[in-house]
Design an enzyme around this catalytic site. Structure first.
Site, mmCIF file in Angstrom:
data_model
loop_
_atom_site.group_PDB
_atom_site.id
_atom_site.type_symbol
_atom_site.label_atom_id
_atom_site.label_comp_id
_atom_site.label_asym_id
_atom_site.label_seq_id
_atom_site.Cartn_x
_atom_site.Cartn_y
_atom_site.Cartn_z
ATOM 1 N N LYS A 189 -0.663 4.938 4.514
ATOM 2 C CA LYS A 189 -1.650 4.053 5.140
ATOM 3 C C LYS A 189 -1.341 3.899 6.636
ATOM 4 C CE LYS A 189 -3.919 -0.462 4.765
ATOM 5 N NZ LYS A 189 -5.270 0.047 5.037
ATOM 6 N N HIS A 238 0.836 -1.198 0.000
ATOM 7 C CA HIS A 238 0.000 0.000 0.000
ATOM 8 C C HIS A 238 0.874 1.252 0.000
ATOM 9 C CE1 HIS A 238 -3.218 -2.779 1.224
ATOM 10 N NE2 HIS A 238 -4.022 -1.872 0.688
HETATM 11 P P1 NAP Z 1 -7.349 9.337 4.722
HETATM 12 O O1 NAP Z 1 -6.925 9.878 3.408
HETATM 13 O O2 NAP Z 1 -6.501 9.582 5.939
HETATM 14 O O3 NAP Z 1 -8.837 9.888 4.994
HETATM 15 C C1 NAP Z 1 -9.500 9.833 6.228
HETATM 16 C C2 NAP Z 1 -10.160 11.188 6.462
HETATM 17 O O4 NAP Z 1 -11.008 11.114 7.603
HETATM 18 C C3 NAP Z 1 -9.119 12.292 6.753
HETATM 19 O O5 NAP Z 1 -9.429 13.442 5.987
HETATM 20 C C4 NAP Z 1 -9.308 12.521 8.250
HETATM 21 O O6 NAP Z 1 -8.933 13.811 8.645
HETATM 22 C C5 NAP Z 1 -10.802 12.286 8.372
HETATM 23 N N1 NAP Z 1 -11.276 12.083 9.740
HETATM 24 C C6 NAP Z 1 -10.554 11.781 10.864
HETATM 25 N N2 NAP Z 1 -11.389 11.686 11.931
HETATM 26 C C7 NAP Z 1 -12.650 11.922 11.470
HETATM 27 C C8 NAP Z 1 -13.942 11.947 12.071
HETATM 28 N N3 NAP Z 1 -14.114 11.729 13.385
HETATM 29 N N4 NAP Z 1 -15.015 12.185 11.286
HETATM 30 C C9 NAP Z 1 -14.876 12.456 9.971
HETATM 31 N N5 NAP Z 1 -13.675 12.454 9.340
HETATM 32 C C10 NAP Z 1 -12.581 12.179 10.081
HETATM 33 O O7 NAP Z 1 -7.541 7.761 4.652
HETATM 34 P P2 NAP Z 1 -8.050 6.885 3.391
HETATM 35 O O8 NAP Z 1 -6.883 6.395 2.619
HETATM 36 O O9 NAP Z 1 -9.153 7.598 2.699
HETATM 37 O O10 NAP Z 1 -8.644 5.610 4.174
HETATM 38 C C11 NAP Z 1 -9.668 5.749 5.136
HETATM 39 C C12 NAP Z 1 -9.986 4.385 5.731
HETATM 40 O O11 NAP Z 1 -10.603 3.568 4.727
HETATM 41 C C13 NAP Z 1 -8.762 3.588 6.202
HETATM 42 O O12 NAP Z 1 -9.101 2.842 7.346
HETATM 43 C C14 NAP Z 1 -8.468 2.654 5.023
HETATM 44 O O13 NAP Z 1 -7.778 1.495 5.399
HETATM 45 C C15 NAP Z 1 -9.881 2.346 4.579
HETATM 46 N N6 NAP Z 1 -10.042 1.912 3.188
HETATM 47 C C16 NAP Z 1 -10.960 0.946 2.991
HETATM 48 C C17 NAP Z 1 -11.254 0.537 1.717
HETATM 49 C C18 NAP Z 1 -12.346 -0.499 1.528
HETATM 50 O O14 NAP Z 1 -12.613 -0.882 0.389
HETATM 51 N N7 NAP Z 1 -13.000 -0.934 2.602
HETATM 52 C C19 NAP Z 1 -10.581 1.093 0.624
HETATM 53 C C20 NAP Z 1 -9.658 2.101 0.863
HETATM 54 C C21 NAP Z 1 -9.389 2.513 2.166
HETATM 55 P P3 NAP Z 1 -7.425 13.981 9.301
HETATM 56 O O15 NAP Z 1 -6.471 13.381 8.341
HETATM 57 O O16 NAP Z 1 -7.272 15.459 9.459
HETATM 58 O O17 NAP Z 1 -7.459 13.224 10.602
#
Ligand code: NAP
Length: 263
Positions: free
Chosen positions: A154, A150
């Site tokens: 991540k 990844h």
């Molecule tokens: P990311 O770019 O860090 O996005 C997460 C966002 O959520 C950030 O903007 C963060 O802000 C914000 N956030 C933090 N606390 C919050 C709250 N209480 N309420 C609302 N927003 C909040 O991460 P990502 O790559 O998008 O991944 C997010 C999650 O999805 C991870 O756990 C990843 O493993 C998972 N994922 C799952 C799949 C699937 O198919 N299931 C696919 C891709 C990713 P800050 O950065 O300012 O804290």
């Protein structure tokens, strides 16, 4: 029209999902939450709200489905608020401890709502898990190693997708009376590999969206089952399917992509 709220709307995954929802004629984004860009415009008439205002915003906008792509700590709290508001739920966030996962599950069960939770919404990855499940039935005496790759930002390792592949293999081995232990990477004088282990290795580099390989190896041969995500659209497409499915679901409970895809 399905009214959707997205938490993590400014993140890597959430921003792709928000675009996909806007392009989908069956859905309307009605609320977006994130820690950054509060008040900024996300799509027609929707601005980013702070999670502290989640309860009030959900009451005001009454979404049908709440989607979470944040981080494990945030998701537990967000899901509790959405569930207490009786909103159907889709969770894509990964990296939960058992305790966090159980807390999230009890909020869903207590409020008698349906929820889809999956560490990977890509249809391809869900087929990858099925192929792994099929392969281990015939290769249960092979050495198994799982390699995931990844991007460098991540937060959790190993990925939820790799852990689920390991769990599928472990469940099968258990059903035939074999125990096995997960070994996370190897270092030092590790000695001979035990037959009863599954090795899991996490690579973190640059902008890799997501790759998973499960290796089944025996003397003289190996088979590798690989899935490669080219872009986050693969996850967003599957998430839209989960949103539509959970919206129609009348029975409360916790479901996975197996249910959504009818496997
Ligand atoms: P990311 O770019 O860090 O996005 C997460 C966002 O959520 C950030 O903007 C963060 O802000 C914000 N956030 C933090 N606390 C919050 C709250 N209480 N309420 C609302 N927003 C909040 O991460 P990502 O790559 O998008 O991944 C997010 C999650 O999805 C991870 O756990 C990843 O493993 C998972 N994922 C799952 C799949 C699937 O198919 N299931 C696919 C891709 C990713 P800050 O950065 O300012 O804290």
């Amino acid at each position: 029209m399905i009214r959707v709220a997205v938490a993590g709307a400014r993140g890597r995954m959430g921003s792709v999902l928000v675009r996909s929802i806007s392009d989908d004629e069956k859905m309307n984004l009605v609320a977006a939450f994130d820690m950054r860009d509060i008040g900024e415009h996300v799509s027609d008439n929707v601005n980013v709200s702070h999670p502290d205002d989640m309860d009030a915003v959900l009451k005001e906008t009454s979404p049908d489905v709440f989607v979470d792509f944040t981080n494990a700590d945030a998701a537990v709290r967000n899901v509790r608020i959405a569930a207490d508001n009786g909103i159907k739920i889709v969770v894509g966030t990964t990296g939960f401890t058992d305790e966090q996962f159980n807390e999230m599950k009890s909020a869903i069960i207590r409020n008698k709502i349906p929820a889809v939770i999956s560490p990977n919404f890509s249809v391809g990855v869900n087929v990858f898990w099925k192929l792994v499940e099929y392969a281990v039935r015939y290769l249960s005496d092979y050495h198994v190693e799982i390699i995931e790759m990844h991007h460098s930002l991540k937060k959790d390792a190993p990925s939820g997708t790799a852990l689920k592949a390991a769990e599928i293999i472990r469940e099968h081995l258990k059903s035939i009376g074999r125990k096995c232990e997960l070994v996370y990477g190897r270092k030092g004088i590790v000695g001979e590999r035990s037959h009863d282990e599954i090795g899991i290795h996490a690579v973190r580099a640059a902008d890799i969206v997501g790759e998973h390989t499960t290796i089944f190896a025996s003397a003289g041969e190996r088979i590798e089952i690989t899935h490669r995500a080219h872009s986050r659209e693969a996850f967003a497409k599957g998430t839209l399917r989960a949103i539509e499915w959970v919206h129609k679901q009348t029975k409360s409970g916790i479901y996975g992509m197996d249910d959504v895809l009818g496997f």
